[in-house]
Design a protein around this motif. Sequence first.
Motif, PDB file in Angstrom:
ATOM      1  N   ASP A  92     -12.954  13.633   9.438  1.00  0.00           N
ATOM      2  CA  ASP A  92     -12.227  13.074   8.299  1.00  0.00           C
ATOM      3  C   ASP A  92     -11.679  11.711   8.712  1.00  0.00           C
ATOM      4  O   ASP A  92     -11.107  11.583   9.788  1.00  0.00           O
ATOM      5  CB  ASP A  92     -11.060  13.980   7.900  1.00  0.00           C
ATOM      6  N   VAL A  93     -11.805  10.708   7.847  1.00  0.00           N
ATOM      7  CA  VAL A  93     -11.513   9.349   8.297  1.00  0.00           C
ATOM      8  C   VAL A  93     -10.764   8.536   7.256  1.00  0.00           C
ATOM      9  O   VAL A  93     -10.873   8.784   6.055  1.00  0.00           O
ATOM     10  CB  VAL A  93     -12.832   8.624   8.657  1.00  0.00           C
ATOM     11  N   ARG A  94     -10.009   7.560   7.733  1.00  0.00           N
ATOM     12  CA  ARG A  94      -9.396   6.549   6.879  1.00  0.00           C
ATOM     13  C   ARG A  94      -9.915   5.173   7.270  1.00  0.00           C
ATOM     14  O   ARG A  94     -10.394   4.961   8.381  1.00  0.00           O
ATOM     15  CB  ARG A  94      -7.871   6.573   7.020  1.00  0.00           C
ATOM     16  N   GLN A  95      -9.776   4.245   6.346  1.00  0.00           N
ATOM     17  CA  GLN A  95     -10.177   2.858   6.574  1.00  0.00           C
ATOM     18  C   GLN A  95      -8.937   2.010   6.885  1.00  0.00           C
ATOM     19  O   GLN A  95      -7.852   2.286   6.378  1.00  0.00           O
ATOM     20  CB  GLN A  95     -10.883   2.304   5.341  1.00  0.00           C
ATOM     21  N   ALA A  96      -9.125   0.991   7.713  1.00  0.00           N
ATOM     22  CA  ALA A  96      -7.997   0.156   8.138  1.00  0.00           C
ATOM     23  C   ALA A  96      -8.369  -1.321   8.080  1.00  0.00           C
ATOM     24  O   ALA A  96      -9.547  -1.690   8.084  1.00  0.00           O
ATOM     25  CB  ALA A  96      -7.578   0.529   9.555  1.00  0.00           C
ATOM     26  N   VAL A 155     -13.284 -15.202   8.565  1.00  0.00           N
ATOM     27  CA  VAL A 155     -12.633 -14.337   7.583  1.00  0.00           C
ATOM     28  C   VAL A 155     -11.160 -14.216   7.968  1.00  0.00           C
ATOM     29  O   VAL A 155     -10.783 -14.442   9.112  1.00  0.00           O
ATOM     30  CB  VAL A 155     -13.284 -12.937   7.532  1.00  0.00           C
ATOM     31  N   ASP A 156     -10.351 -13.855   6.997  1.00  0.00           N
ATOM     32  CA  ASP A 156      -8.925 -13.649   7.277  1.00  0.00           C
ATOM     33  C   ASP A 156      -8.673 -12.288   7.911  1.00  0.00           C
ATOM     34  O   ASP A 156      -7.771 -12.138   8.751  1.00  0.00           O
ATOM     35  CB  ASP A 156      -8.122 -13.731   5.972  1.00  0.00           C
ATOM     36  N   ALA A 157      -9.445 -11.309   7.504  1.00  0.00           N
ATOM     37  CA  ALA A 157      -9.267  -9.945   8.005  1.00  0.00           C
ATOM     38  C   ALA A 157     -10.556  -9.170   7.797  1.00  0.00           C
ATOM     39  O   ALA A 157     -11.410  -9.569   6.997  1.00  0.00           O
ATOM     40  CB  ALA A 157      -8.107  -9.252   7.275  1.00  0.00           C
ATOM     41  N   VAL A 158     -10.686  -8.057   8.517  1.00  0.00           N
ATOM     42  CA  VAL A 158     -11.872  -7.206   8.363  1.00  0.00           C
ATOM     43  C   VAL A 158     -11.424  -5.767   8.141  1.00  0.00           C
ATOM     44  O   VAL A 158     -10.319  -5.371   8.496  1.00  0.00           O
ATOM     45  CB  VAL A 158     -12.798  -7.281   9.593  1.00  0.00           C
ATOM     46  N   VAL A 159     -12.320  -4.995   7.542  1.00  0.00           N
ATOM     47  CA  VAL A 159     -12.040  -3.590   7.279  1.00  0.00           C
ATOM     48  C   VAL A 159     -13.018  -2.740   8.089  1.00  0.00           C
ATOM     49  O   VAL A 159     -14.222  -3.029   8.133  1.00  0.00           O
ATOM     50  CB  VAL A 159     -12.166  -3.261   5.779  1.00  0.00           C
ATOM     51  N   THR A 160     -12.498  -1.703   8.722  1.00  0.00           N
ATOM     52  CA  THR A 160     -13.305  -0.776   9.506  1.00  0.00           C
ATOM     53  C   THR A 160     -12.602   0.570   9.512  1.00  0.00           C
ATOM     54  O   THR A 160     -11.469   0.690   9.040  1.00  0.00           O
ATOM     55  CB  THR A 160     -13.506  -1.297  10.943  1.00  0.00           C
ATOM     56  N   ASP A 161     -13.253   1.622  10.016  1.00  0.00           N
ATOM     57  CA  ASP A 161     -12.568   2.904  10.085  1.00  0.00           C
ATOM     58  C   ASP A 161     -11.462   2.831  11.136  1.00  0.00           C
ATOM     59  O   ASP A 161     -11.478   1.997  12.035  1.00  0.00           O
ATOM     60  CB  ASP A 161     -13.557   4.030  10.402  1.00  0.00           C
TER      61      ASP A 161
END
Length: 294
Positions: free
Chosen positions: A145-149, A212-218
């Motif tokens: 089970d995972v969330r994104q950050a 980029v200003d920010a990135v999204v990953t798990d």
Amino acid sequence: MHPAPHALRSAVVAATIALLATAVGCAPQPEEKASAAPSGSAAKHCAAGELATKTSGKLTIATDEPAYEPWFKDDKPANGKGFESAVAYAVAKRLGYGKDAVVWQSVPFNKAFAPGEKTFDFDINQVSISAERRKAVDFSSGYYDVRQAVIALKGSKAAQAASIADLRKLKLGAQVGTTSLAYITDVVKPTRQAAVYGKNDQVKSALKNGQVDAVVTDLPTAFYITAAEVTNAKIVGQFEHQGGAPEQFGLVLDKGSALTPCVTAAVDALREDGTLAGIEKQWLSDAVDAPVFK
């Protein structure tokens, strides 16, 4: 998402386990278990070590290359180290295949769940279970089970973001075909088009270089990236799950594969007897609590 040594800061399952009854937005929507435990005639097809695999007597498991930590260790899926390598061998054992009977294969992330016959028995590569992907492939029940950050460079304006509204103004980046990208598109809905990259290494380079200003990953990958790869970056926050069921990673199989009920039963058994929790504690433990975007 995808990718990242095993010793992260002492906290990726204290918070990850606690946090992870979790999430996905409009894109990859997690669903119920792929199938129930085998019974009746189906049980015959799940005889230990005698499955109808691609190569008789062998179990072919695929993942992407490079194989990132903390999911794999030292870019060597076959060493049994790292969360997904350990899960793969635990599933193989439940199916009746010892380590010597496991054959690893390199398959790009997007190709794993693309339409068409597969060359592997199952793929393990942080692939989120979704209704859309189920049109082309089968999934086992979820093994994680995972969330994104969100990650940004320390001291940057992006590092001060405290809400989804704050993120909306930023130039965000993610890997193509991932839940991370879906969160940018469907949850954040930024005013600027997201930057999309073919590999996770390119995502990290874009952050380092200010593209980029920010990135999204798990979340587990985010902790590894900030601890060991882009140490001048920080986890800005994490997303709440966007529906009733958590986002889950599942093993990918051929559409209609006879192995699906067998692999699902193996994953279910590993969850029920505590094996998955033990593997998660060993390889993904060390998570610290990250703020939740509202």
